[in-house]
Write an enzyme that holds these catalytic residues in place. Structure first.
Site, PDB file in Angstrom:
ATOM      1  N   HIS A   7       0.836  -1.206   0.000  1.00  0.00           N
ATOM      2  CA  HIS A   7       0.000   0.000   0.000  1.00  0.00           C
ATOM      3  C   HIS A   7       0.876   1.264   0.000  1.00  0.00           C
ATOM      4  O   HIS A   7       0.716   2.147  -0.851  1.00  0.00           O
ATOM      5  CB  HIS A   7      -0.912  -0.019   1.237  1.00  0.00           C
ATOM      6  N   GLU A   8       1.804   1.326   0.935  1.00  0.00           N
ATOM      7  CA  GLU A   8       2.653   2.529   1.026  1.00  0.00           C
ATOM      8  C   GLU A   8       3.547   2.661  -0.201  1.00  0.00           C
ATOM      9  O   GLU A   8       3.860   3.781  -0.626  1.00  0.00           O
ATOM     10  CB  GLU A   8       3.476   2.518   2.315  1.00  0.00           C
ATOM     11  N   GLU A  30      -4.749   7.852  -2.914  1.00  0.00           N
ATOM     12  CA  GLU A  30      -5.265   6.579  -2.429  1.00  0.00           C
ATOM     13  C   GLU A  30      -5.574   5.626  -3.596  1.00  0.00           C
ATOM     14  O   GLU A  30      -5.517   4.410  -3.433  1.00  0.00           O
ATOM     15  CB  GLU A  30      -6.513   6.845  -1.573  1.00  0.00           C
ATOM     16  N   HIS A  77       1.742   4.595  -2.774  1.00  0.00           N
ATOM     17  CA  HIS A  77       1.877   6.045  -2.532  1.00  0.00           C
ATOM     18  C   HIS A  77       3.260   6.523  -2.970  1.00  0.00           C
ATOM     19  O   HIS A  77       3.406   7.576  -3.590  1.00  0.00           O
ATOM     20  CB  HIS A  77       1.706   6.343  -1.038  1.00  0.00           C
TER      21      HIS A  77
HETATM   22 CO    CO Z   1      -3.113   5.262   1.989  1.00  0.00          CO
END
Ligand code: CO
Length: 501
Positions: A265-266, A295, A269
């Site tokens: 997830h990170e 997101e 980003h």
């Molecule tokens: Co996030």
């Protein structure tokens, strides 16, 4: 005009430097700072933030922006120069409209509210938090009136996190989505035994997990020459420069997804923060377009890629080499099902892909009603529980598992929640487009090749930095505004197959 533009860029460069220095202090606070450093750090951070704010709202910046308006009007809307002037003006007007006294009052009230929220949640006693939340709602209404809006007061708050998005637009997207998700979640809830995630709860050595995660994200494109990964209690990403992007993760010995999907997830980003064009650096155009778009990148990599069968076709044999005993009785298919288990639950951050957006809609609706004066703070717990029953078919046994679970309201982050669900939807829309444009994308992923997907996202999304709003990006990247349909189709296809519904 060239001179004025250069002068503007020079001033904005100073603001960016101060902001990034503040961000570095924040990163350090959550990773390596010793506990007693907190008081001094609060002063240092406040000073840097104030300096950055003062430099940004200086009258000279306002005058330069005024002088450049006519020039910007002649330029191509999509050009770097026109975008710089447009986006800076948008930020500047917003920053100027809020009186410093209100900013201070919000900071004071939310600092106390946060402390009391921690207590209220620990004791599951909403009454403790209620007077604080009442003050915050009051201040948020004042803030919205200062910021201004065209149609609905909540739009002003939403615009802080998702520029140019309105409540009406979000409602139009959420409404059909809610009906589809409620039906899908109900059908799945009738088959609780269909999928077990017990395998994920065995014991997995922490260092081995960490090393596996690093191997995965390197292959996804995370460049350790331009970034690093550390541990923190709450995973986050912070971009300190185009070539210095930092992510954090956490490791749970007894629950594999915490590290695995947190790290991916990170990384989503981070790839975004490593991907804007270098010309945009040290200007308001560096970084990501909005919280929703940010997101979309993290969720595309975490869920659409990272929780796909293809992804694990490549990675599962490698994971089993690292954990032969724990995974001896597993195959790609059983592992794939385990990481995609769906179950209605009380806590948003632990929710699966199907039920997650329902948690968001509930918050979005309650916030709207609070800010529009249709709901009293005292009635929040009852409203929350009624919506939980309606959307997820479960009612929290207490407010700690209900309306007290999230930190956002105690911080004054009204208008924030919707961006999480908008991100999920935009991720699916981008994916649908990418699959159409890049031949054999799913096949590549099953071979552990992610370069073409990253290159597509770079070209369509990352390269633009903050030049465009979510809607502008969606139209440029996919030829259509943000739509719920690709997300609904994706969920129905994937979970319909897993659960046979
Ligand atoms: Co996030």
């Amino acid at each position: 005009m060239k001179e004025k533009l250069d002068e503007l860029k020079k001033r904005l460069g100073v603001v960016a430097d101060l902001q990034r220095a503040g961000a570095l202090l924040g990163w350090d606070q959550q990773t390596y700072m010793p506990p007693r450093g907190a008081a001094a750090r609060a002063e240092q951070t406040a000073t840097l933030n104030r300096l950055a704010h003062e430099h940004f709202i200086a009258d000279a910046v306002g005058a330069l922006l005024e002088d450049l308006q006519a020039y910007a009007a002649q330029l191509d809307y999509d050009s770097d120069e026109a975008s710089l002037i447009r986006v800076t003006k948008r930020d500047y007007d917003k920053a100027k409209r809020v009186p410093p006294a209100l900013v201070e009052e919000l900071a004071r009230v939310t600092t106390l509210a946060y402390e009391e929220w921690v207590n209220a949640r620990a004791e599951s006693n909403f009454k403790l938090f209620q007077p604080h939340l009442e003050k915050i709602v009051d201040l948020e209404i004042q803030l919205a009136n200062c910021l201004g809006y065209r149609e609905r007061i909540y739009d002003a708050l939403l615009d802080q996190y998702e520029p140019a998005m309105t409540s009406a637009q979000v409602e139009a997207i959420f409404k059909p989505l809610r009906e589809e998700l409620v039906a899908l979640a109900r059908a799945i809830a009738r088959k609780p035994e269909a999928v077990s995630d017990a395998v994920l709860r065995r014991e997995y050595d922490e260092q081995k997990q960490w090393d596996f995660g690093v191997a995965v994200i390197k292959r996804l494109g995370f460049d350790f020459e331009r970034g690093r990964q550390d541990k923190s209690p709450h995973p986050f990403t912070t971009g300190l420069a185009l070539d210095d992007v930092r992510i954090t993760t956490r490791v749970d010995k007894n629950f594999l997804p915490t590290m695995l999907f947190g790290t991916i997830h990170e990384t989503g980003h981070a790839l975004y923060d490593m991907g804007y064009r270098a010309d945009l650096e040290r200007t308001p155009l560096e970084g990501g377009a909005s919280l929703g778009v940010h997101e979309s990148q993290s969720r595309l990599w975490e869920n659409i890629v990272g929780r796909s069968r293809g992804f694990w076709t490549y990675w599962f044999p490698r994971l089993r080499e690292v954990f032969p005993a724990q995974l001896a009785d597993q195959e790609v298919e059983s592992f794939y099902r385990a990481i995609n288990r769906v179950q209605p639950s009380f806590i948003r951050v632990e929710a699966d892909e199907v039920t997650y957006p329902l948690h968001i809609m509930l918050r979005f609706e309650i916030e709207n009603e609070l800010i529009e004066g249709k709901l009293q703070v005292a009635d929040v717990p009852a409203a929350w529980n009624a919506k939980m029953q309606e959307y997820l078919g479960i009612v929290p046994p207490n407010d700690a598992l209900g309306c007290l679970q999230d930190i956002h309201w105690s911080n004054g982050y009204f208008g924030y929640f919707a961006t999480y669900a908008l991100g999920s939807m935009f991720a699916a829309q981008l994916w649908e487009q990418a699959v159409g444009e890049v031949s054999d994308l799913p096949v590549q992923i099953a071979r552990g090749e992610f370069g073409d997907l990253l290159a597509w996202l770079r070209a369509k999304v990352h390269t633009h930095g903050r030049k465009f709003t979510l809607d502008e990006l969606a139209r440029r990247a996919t030829g259509a505004p943000l739509r719920a349909q690709p997300f609904v189709a994706y969920l129905k296809r994937k979970y319909g197959e897993i659960y046979g519904v």
